[in-house]
Design a protein around this motif. Sequence first.
Motif, short mmCIF file in Angstrom:
data_model
loop_
_atom_site.label_atom_id
_atom_site.label_comp_id
_atom_site.label_asym_id
_atom_site.label_seq_id
_atom_site.Cartn_x
_atom_site.Cartn_y
_atom_site.Cartn_z
N ILE A 5 -27.38 -23.82 -28.52
CA ILE A 5 -27.14 -22.67 -27.74
C ILE A 5 -28.26 -21.74 -27.80
N SER A 6 -29.05 -21.20 -26.80
CA SER A 6 -30.34 -20.54 -26.84
C SER A 6 -30.25 -19.51 -25.85
N ASP A 7 -30.97 -18.42 -25.97
CA ASP A 7 -31.17 -17.23 -24.92
C ASP A 7 -32.28 -17.37 -24.38
N ASN A 8 -32.25 -17.76 -22.97
CA ASN A 8 -33.31 -17.70 -22.30
C ASN A 8 -33.72 -16.41 -21.45
N ALA A 9 -34.48 -15.75 -22.47
CA ALA A 9 -34.63 -14.15 -21.91
C ALA A 9 -35.43 -14.31 -20.54
N GLN A 10 -36.34 -15.13 -20.21
CA GLN A 10 -36.91 -15.13 -18.93
C GLN A 10 -35.81 -15.17 -17.78
N GLN A 11 -34.79 -15.94 -17.81
CA GLN A 11 -33.99 -16.15 -16.74
C GLN A 11 -32.73 -15.36 -17.01
N SER A 12 -32.60 -14.27 -18.13
CA SER A 12 -31.56 -13.80 -18.67
C SER A 12 -30.18 -14.35 -18.55
N ARG A 13 -30.38 -15.38 -19.57
CA ARG A 13 -28.92 -16.17 -19.52
C ARG A 13 -28.79 -16.78 -21.01
N PHE A 14 -27.90 -17.10 -21.48
CA PHE A 14 -27.52 -17.88 -22.63
C PHE A 14 -27.55 -19.19 -22.15
N GLU A 15 -27.90 -20.22 -22.72
CA GLU A 15 -27.61 -21.62 -22.26
C GLU A 15 -27.21 -22.44 -23.43
N LEU A 16 -26.43 -23.38 -22.84
CA LEU A 16 -25.78 -24.55 -23.82
C LEU A 16 -26.41 -25.72 -23.34
N HIS A 17 -27.10 -26.60 -23.99
CA HIS A 17 -27.77 -27.71 -23.72
C HIS A 17 -26.74 -28.72 -24.55
N GLU A 18 -26.34 -29.88 -24.11
CA GLU A 18 -25.61 -30.92 -24.64
C GLU A 18 -26.61 -32.21 -24.60
N ASP A 19 -26.81 -32.46 -25.68
CA ASP A 19 -27.84 -33.69 -26.06
C ASP A 19 -28.99 -33.30 -25.11
N GLY A 20 -29.64 -31.96 -25.07
CA GLY A 20 -30.78 -31.86 -24.34
C GLY A 20 -30.65 -31.73 -22.79
N ILE A 21 -29.40 -31.65 -22.32
CA ILE A 21 -29.17 -31.53 -20.98
C ILE A 21 -28.44 -30.19 -20.78
N LEU A 22 -28.87 -29.20 -19.86
CA LEU A 22 -28.20 -28.09 -19.60
C LEU A 22 -26.60 -28.32 -19.35
N ALA A 23 -25.78 -27.94 -19.64
CA ALA A 23 -24.39 -27.91 -19.49
C ALA A 23 -23.52 -26.73 -19.04
N GLY A 24 -23.90 -25.56 -19.56
CA GLY A 24 -23.58 -24.44 -18.93
C GLY A 24 -24.47 -23.24 -19.33
N PHE A 25 -24.30 -22.01 -18.65
CA PHE A 25 -24.77 -20.89 -19.03
C PHE A 25 -24.06 -19.66 -18.78
N ALA A 26 -24.49 -18.47 -19.48
CA ALA A 26 -23.78 -17.31 -19.12
C ALA A 26 -25.00 -16.32 -18.95
N GLU A 27 -24.78 -15.74 -17.83
CA GLU A 27 -25.72 -14.49 -17.35
C GLU A 27 -25.64 -13.33 -17.85
N TYR A 28 -26.76 -12.55 -17.80
CA TYR A 28 -26.57 -11.16 -18.24
C TYR A 28 -27.51 -10.29 -17.74
#
Length: 93
Positions: A5-28
């Motif tokens: 789980i990482s904070d992608n500040a450029q896109q204003s969202r937290f992202e969850l990657h499963e085995d390197g693949i984007l599986a979900g995000f929470a925008e803020y």
Amino acid sequence: MSREISDNAQQSRFELHEDGILAGFAEYQRKPGQIVFTHTEVDPAYEGQGIGSALARGALDHVRAEGGLSVVPNCPFIKGWIGKHPDYQDLVA
């Protein structure tokens, strides 16, 4: 299986990657002293695997670790998740 789980500040969202693949995000949206969660999305291929819950917990843990921010859960998923986990209520504005 690895989850990150990482904070992608450029896109204003937290992202969850499963085995390197984007599986979900929470925008803020960041406001002075607040982080407003607006939308959470899980890729349909990962539904039912706890991705949303892991994402919510990870994002809120990140907010807590950063300090100085209160959470405004405008996203129904984040709001519902916090409602089920009272140990995160202290973050809510």
